[in-house]
Design a protein around this motif. Structure first.
Motif, mmCIF file in Angstrom:
data_model
loop_
_atom_site.group_PDB
_atom_site.id
_atom_site.type_symbol
_atom_site.label_atom_id
_atom_site.label_comp_id
_atom_site.label_asym_id
_atom_site.label_seq_id
_atom_site.Cartn_x
_atom_site.Cartn_y
_atom_site.Cartn_z
ATOM 1 N N ARG A 51 0.825 -1.200 0.000
ATOM 2 C CA ARG A 51 0.000 0.000 0.000
ATOM 3 C C ARG A 51 0.865 1.258 0.000
ATOM 4 O O ARG A 51 2.037 1.223 0.382
ATOM 5 C CB ARG A 51 -0.926 0.008 1.227
ATOM 6 C CG ARG A 51 -1.930 -1.136 1.201
ATOM 7 C CD ARG A 51 -2.655 -1.285 2.524
ATOM 8 N NE ARG A 51 -3.477 -0.120 2.837
ATOM 9 C CZ ARG A 51 -4.698 0.098 2.369
ATOM 10 N NH1 ARG A 51 -5.240 -0.781 1.535
ATOM 11 N NH2 ARG A 51 -5.381 1.159 2.706
ATOM 12 N N GLN A 69 -7.131 3.638 -1.875
ATOM 13 C CA GLN A 69 -6.632 4.509 -0.819
ATOM 14 C C GLN A 69 -6.939 5.980 -1.093
ATOM 15 O O GLN A 69 -6.397 6.859 -0.423
ATOM 16 C CB GLN A 69 -5.117 4.319 -0.652
ATOM 17 C CG GLN A 69 -4.733 3.000 0.010
ATOM 18 C CD GLN A 69 -3.232 2.906 0.246
ATOM 19 O OE1 GLN A 69 -2.499 2.394 -0.593
ATOM 20 N NE2 GLN A 69 -2.779 3.405 1.366
ATOM 21 N N GLU A 72 -8.448 7.706 1.917
ATOM 22 C CA GLU A 72 -7.423 7.948 2.941
ATOM 23 C C GLU A 72 -6.569 9.155 2.590
ATOM 24 O O GLU A 72 -6.219 9.951 3.463
ATOM 25 C CB GLU A 72 -6.558 6.705 3.090
ATOM 26 C CG GLU A 72 -5.587 6.768 4.254
ATOM 27 C CD GLU A 72 -4.802 5.484 4.439
ATOM 28 O OE1 GLU A 72 -3.828 5.503 5.221
ATOM 29 O OE2 GLU A 72 -5.162 4.471 3.796
ATOM 30 N N SER A 73 -6.244 9.334 1.309
ATOM 31 C CA SER A 73 -5.465 10.503 0.899
ATOM 32 C C SER A 73 -6.263 11.787 1.110
ATOM 33 O O SER A 73 -5.706 12.819 1.495
ATOM 34 C CB SER A 73 -5.047 10.373 -0.574
ATOM 35 O OG SER A 73 -6.165 10.431 -1.434
ATOM 36 N N ALA A 75 -8.599 12.148 3.433
ATOM 37 C CA ALA A 75 -8.688 12.352 4.883
ATOM 38 C C ALA A 75 -7.439 13.018 5.433
ATOM 39 O O ALA A 75 -7.514 13.859 6.330
ATOM 40 C CB ALA A 75 -8.922 11.000 5.571
ATOM 41 N N MET A 76 -6.284 12.671 4.886
ATOM 42 C CA MET A 76 -5.030 13.244 5.367
ATOM 43 C C MET A 76 -4.593 14.455 4.541
ATOM 44 O O MET A 76 -3.504 14.977 4.734
ATOM 45 C CB MET A 76 -3.937 12.166 5.351
ATOM 46 C CG MET A 76 -4.277 10.954 6.194
ATOM 47 S SD MET A 76 -2.901 9.822 6.419
ATOM 48 C CE MET A 76 -1.861 10.793 7.495
ATOM 49 N N THR A 457 -9.574 -2.149 12.380
ATOM 50 C CA THR A 457 -9.477 -1.798 10.961
ATOM 51 C C THR A 457 -10.751 -1.118 10.483
ATOM 52 O O THR A 457 -10.705 -0.106 9.768
ATOM 53 C CB THR A 457 -9.214 -3.056 10.118
ATOM 54 O OG1 THR A 457 -8.013 -3.684 10.582
ATOM 55 C CG2 THR A 457 -9.058 -2.709 8.654
ATOM 56 N N LYS A 460 -11.053 2.393 11.960
ATOM 57 C CA LYS A 460 -10.142 3.315 11.279
ATOM 58 C C LYS A 460 -10.697 3.716 9.915
ATOM 59 O O LYS A 460 -10.644 4.895 9.532
ATOM 60 C CB LYS A 460 -8.770 2.654 11.107
ATOM 61 C CG LYS A 460 -7.744 3.536 10.409
ATOM 62 C CD LYS A 460 -6.421 2.808 10.230
ATOM 63 C CE LYS A 460 -5.426 3.673 9.466
ATOM 64 N NZ LYS A 460 -4.147 2.954 9.230
ATOM 65 N N LYS A 461 -11.266 2.750 9.201
ATOM 66 C CA LYS A 461 -11.806 3.052 7.879
ATOM 67 C C LYS A 461 -12.985 3.999 7.977
ATOM 68 O O LYS A 461 -13.138 4.906 7.156
ATOM 69 C CB LYS A 461 -12.223 1.748 7.185
ATOM 70 C CG LYS A 461 -12.545 1.936 5.708
ATOM 71 C CD LYS A 461 -12.578 0.617 4.975
ATOM 72 C CE LYS A 461 -12.764 0.838 3.469
ATOM 73 N NZ LYS A 461 -12.726 -0.431 2.710
ATOM 74 N N ILE A 464 -11.664 7.442 8.573
ATOM 75 C CA ILE A 464 -11.069 7.961 7.337
ATOM 76 C C ILE A 464 -12.154 8.471 6.395
ATOM 77 O O ILE A 464 -12.035 9.563 5.830
ATOM 78 C CB ILE A 464 -10.229 6.866 6.662
ATOM 79 C CG1 ILE A 464 -8.924 6.648 7.424
ATOM 80 C CG2 ILE A 464 -9.933 7.216 5.201
ATOM 81 C CD1 ILE A 464 -8.124 5.444 6.945
ATOM 82 N N ASN A 465 -13.239 7.709 6.235
ATOM 83 C CA ASN A 465 -14.312 8.116 5.337
ATOM 84 C C ASN A 465 -14.990 9.397 5.807
ATOM 85 O O ASN A 465 -15.328 10.276 5.010
ATOM 86 C CB ASN A 465 -15.346 6.992 5.193
ATOM 87 C CG ASN A 465 -14.835 5.829 4.374
ATOM 88 O OD1 ASN A 465 -13.939 5.982 3.552
ATOM 89 N ND2 ASN A 465 -15.381 4.648 4.600
ATOM 90 N N ALA A 468 -12.551 12.236 5.196
ATOM 91 C CA ALA A 468 -12.439 12.482 3.757
ATOM 92 C C ALA A 468 -13.646 13.260 3.253
ATOM 93 O O ALA A 468 -13.518 14.161 2.417
ATOM 94 C CB ALA A 468 -12.304 11.166 3.001
#
Length: 855
Positions: A51, A69, A72-73, A75-76, A457, A460-461, A464-465, A468
């Motif tokens: 990843r 991903q 995730e990108s 979100a960050m 997991t 965390k997802k 992230i969503n 994002a």
């Protein structure tokens, strides 16, 4: 010179990660990676799971948002840019802004560089502000990078200069921007182009050509009839390292289910029966315990249409991208039940898509229009249905209303101006299918809560969503703008705001009342409970273990002797026992006799000792280069049985496996073919330890370490495996690799290695003819020629093929590279598409090439 070396590069502070796709091949990534390294950047290697290392990245280069991903990108807040960003930065000698190079299709002006000519300042400020918010850029002066000039006529100096220099920019009326902003979609500029704009030249009621709807390919129905073959003959790689669960509510036959499972398995995926174990969950409806669990845990939940789309296009895409790729509500969307809807001015796939979308929303679709109809969805305001709808007071809207209502999970009000906006010379079918589903809205409606049953997991997802989604709104998406205020009404604010979340603690899964089952066959729970399935699996395993004994018993039971002197057993024994039992049952003392028989010592008829069942296989290993079994079949069979008692199974490279075992980094066909799947690589000493001790040692103590060959091949085992997991069998995706028929060690070994990495492999013979289509540079869009490889030995017969191969490649606007087979072996070992002139056969003619594949 020292000052030149010490000078910081253009990308000196950048850590760049690349995402491979069909629009960004591995060969292009290899070229761009070298370019950015030359300008000071660091190219990020994937992590152990293959990843992207998103926390370390400053930029992610991808020509699509269809990678897992992307959320995730967002979100960050790591910018995702198209590959043109690198070229633009180098051309300007300055790191370019990221917004104009976003691959997000919702940034509708991401490739627009606009300069304004003779339009009022108020309109100019509104237009430039809006396009910059939606991914465009403003340029005060005209340049070669300018893509659009906004003007009212061609008399302005900018327009005159653009025509004089024959620049490729488009000169458009401001009305084009106004219509795009009203719709929130980018429509074709054609009717707005100066000097002779169609919107001023033709009447609105004149016929407009019905456009093709590219966004709807493979997304017109939730239950398509197919096809599900990949394009061309390329290897199916989209399911690599993925676990797929097919729900039992899918309306497909057992034969089709098996076909789909076989395709997933052949594509290096795995079909599973547990929600917790899967990565993708395929079902038809948004209800049921398994759907709720899969959605709550952040699995990719999609329909059969989504699964087919993945197979056909061989590229991952989010099921939220297209409305009918996500399971439909069993009882429709609230508010649509009593609606009768018909459509007009849509054709082809767009018409089929709208018909299915209306039915999925819970409304009634009618092909013809009557006074009983409540809504007309049309792509233009000019048709017989439109005239009749006006007379009968039927609501007239464009397709954006039904799409956004379906995405919002509620019937939206019709007072939003964009639902009633129809550009005069545009058929809105060209922008159909561009509406995304909103995950937070779906969660509130269909699978709220569930945090107490989530693993880390899944939690965390979800975080992230959520992050994002917030960040996506901050960058300017879903905003409305006021453009050309003097000449057009301003659109009101969108009403697609998600519904309020339910009160905390009200419920975890959807209330039963919403999902009353109708009693149909596919309304039953998707699969049996895990406990039932486990018990059946154990029973089946025991039955398989007893199968040899059952077969032997049946054989003995049928055996008989004609002379009566055969050994005791078989049919004779069975017949005599039956006769004795019959005599006892007819005798008055039969009960006593039975009691006597029960009291007899057990040694008269010893019970067969129960066979110990084998443990479940939980470790599948592909083994190569193992010397212990060479020439000793008996030892191999005995050792395999010992391993099986430990839950270890030795499998072939074409079957699913968890580990690759080898004595070192060896260039065997099996090792390189298996490495492309990205398994954990262990030392074959693990197998020996299991056999000799009868126990399974710690796997971490037997990870493969081979420093000598790591130095030889220029890559560590860990890095090669990480790259393989990121490549997912696509290292040579789309790269043509030819091979001479007379190559040392045979064609098959190289074919297996090349195809395991996704290459287009062909054998090149004296009578092969031309297999590359002749193409000019202009037909290729002015792009640089792509490389094409010929693996060859140095025999006279092979040398005769080289000139003809070079001529064929150049006529096809490709760069011929005639290489020794070491190139393919090293690329497969490094899991990196690289090239060095040392691999060219012309540079090896003076020496004997070491191009063998180890046995």
């Amino acid at each position: 010179m020292a000052d030149q070396r010490d000078k910081p590069g253009l990308f000196d502070s950048c850590l760049i990660a690349f995402v491979q796709s069909k629009s960004l091949s591995s060969s292009v990534i290899a070229q761009l990676s070298q370019i950015v390294r030359d300008h000071g950047a660091e190219v990020l290697e994937p992590d152990r799971k293959g990843r992207i290392r998103i926390p370390q990245a400053t930029h992610i280069v991808s020509n699509t948002i269809d990678f897992d991903q992307y959320a995730e990108s967002q979100a960050m807040m790591i910018p995702v840019v198209r590959s043109e960003w690198i070229k633009a930065s180098i051309a300007r000698n300055k790191v370019a802004q990221v917004r104009p190079f976003s691959p997000d299709p919702r940034m509708i002006f991401s490739n627009v560089i606009l300069t304004c000519a003779d339009i009022p300042d108020v309109d100019k400020e509104a237009i430039t502000g809006a396009i910059m918010a939606l991914g465009g850029m403003e340029s005060k002066d005209l340049s070669r990078q300018t893509t659009h000039i906004c003007a009212l006529s061609l008399d302005h100096p900018k327009c005159i200069e653009a025509q004089r220099k024959n620049l490729k920019c488009k000169i458009v009326l401001p009305h084009w921007f106004d219509d795009c902003f009203r719709l929130g979609k980018r429509i074709d500029e054609g009717p707005y182009l100066l000097p002779d704009p169609e919107i001023l030249r033709k009447a609105p009621e004149e016929i407009v050509k019905v456009p093709s709807s590219q966004q709807l390919e493979g997304a017109t129905s939730t239950v398509p009839s197919g096809p599900y073959e990949t394009q061309g003959s390329e290897k199916l790689v989209v399911f690599a390292q993925k676990k797929v669960m097919l729900s039992w509510d899918l309306p497909i036959s057992a034969m089709l289910r098996k076909t789909l499972a076989d395709k997933i398995t052949k594509g290096d995926g795995e079909v599973v029966d547990e929600v917790e174990a899967c990565d993708m969950f395929i079902c038809q409806y948004r209800d049921g315990e398994q759907y709720v669990r899969a959605a709550q845990q952040g699995k990719d939940v999609g329909t059969l249409a989504w699964l087919y789309h993945l197979m056909v296009y061989n590229e991952w895409t989010s099921p939220f991208r297209r409305l009918l790729h996500y399971p439909q509500p069993r009882h429709g969307i609230p508010g649509f039940k009593d609606m009768r809807i018909t459509i007009s001015n849509y054709g082809g796939e767009a018409r089929i898509y709208l018909e299915n979308l209306i039915k999925a929303a819970g409304a009634t679709f009618t092909k013809t229009m009557k006074a009983e109809n409540t809504h007309l969805i049309t792509a233009r305001m000019h048709s017989e249905k439109c005239e009749a709808a006006k007379d009968w007071k039927i609501e007239i809207v464009n397709h954006l209303w039904i799409e956004e209502s379906y995405a919002a999970c509620q019937a939206l009000p019709l007072n939003n101006p964009k639902y009633r906006h129809f550009p005069p010379r545009t058929n809105l079918g060209e922008v159909i299918g561009q509406t995304f589903l909103d995950e937070p809205t779906l969660r509130e409606m269909y699978y709220p809560g569930g945090e107490e049953n989530m693993d880390e997991t899944a939690k965390k997802k979800r975080r992230i969503n959520e992050r994002a989604q917030k960040n996506a709104l901050k960058v300017g998406l879903d905003r409305d703008f006021r453009v050309m205020e003097d000449s057009s009404p301003a659109p009101t604010k969108s009403t697609t705001k998600p519904r309020a979340a339910p009160a905390a603690g009200n419920f975890v899964t959807p209330a039963k009342g919403r999902h009353v089952r109708s009693g149909k066959e596919n309304d039953t729970p998707s699969v049996l409970s895990s406990a039932s399935r486990s018990a059946k699996a154990q029973a089946l395993s025991k039955l398989q273990d007893l199968a040899p004994d059952i077969a032997l018993y049946e054989k003995e039971k049928k055996r008989s002797t004609k002379d009566g002197h055969g050994i005791w057993g078989g049919k004779r024994a069975a017949d005599q026992l039956d006769k004795q039992r019959a005599d006892r049952s007819s005798s008055p003392a039969s009960k006593a006799a039975e009691d006597d028989i029960d009291d007899e010592p057990e040694h008269k008829r010893p019970a067969k000792r129960a066979k110990v069942s084998l443990p479940e296989v939980d470790m599948r290993i592909c083994l190569t280069g193992y010397k212990r079994w060479v020439g000793d079949k008996a030892t191999e069979e005995a050792d395999r049985r010992k391993l099986r008692l430990l839950g270890i199974q030795i499998v072939q490279e074409n079957a699913p496996f968890d580990y690759l075992a080898a004595p070192g980094m060896i260039r065997t066909m099996k090792f390189l073919r298996c490495l492309a799947k990205g398994p954990d690589v262990i030392d074959s000493s693990f197998i020996t330890a299991c056999i000799e001790t009868g126990k399974r040692p710690n796997i971490k103590d037997h990870l493969l370490v081979d420093k000598a060959n790591e130095a030889k091949f220029g890559v560590s085992i860990e890095k090669a495996v990480s790259r393989a997991r990121a490549n997912r069998g696509r290292l040579l995706w789309g790269v043509p690799v030819y091979c001479t028929a007379e190559i040392p060690n045979g064609v098959d070994a190289f074919k297996n290695i090349a195809e395991a990495n996704g290459a287009i492999f062909k054998v090149y013979r004296a009578r092969s003819g031309t297999t590359i289509k002749p193409t000019t540079e202009e037909e290729d869009g002015g792009a640089d020629p792509d490389p094409v490889y010929l693996l060859t030995g140095s025999s006279p017969a092979e040398r005769q093929l080289w000139p003809r191969f070079e001529e064929m490649a150049r006529k096809g606007h490709m760069e011929p590279r005639i290489v020794v087979s070491d190139w393919l072996l090293d690329v497969a070992m490094r899991q990196e598409l690289m090239f060095d002139p040392k691999y060219l056969m012309s540079n090896r003619l003076a020496e004997q090439p070491n191009n063998h594949v180890e046995k």
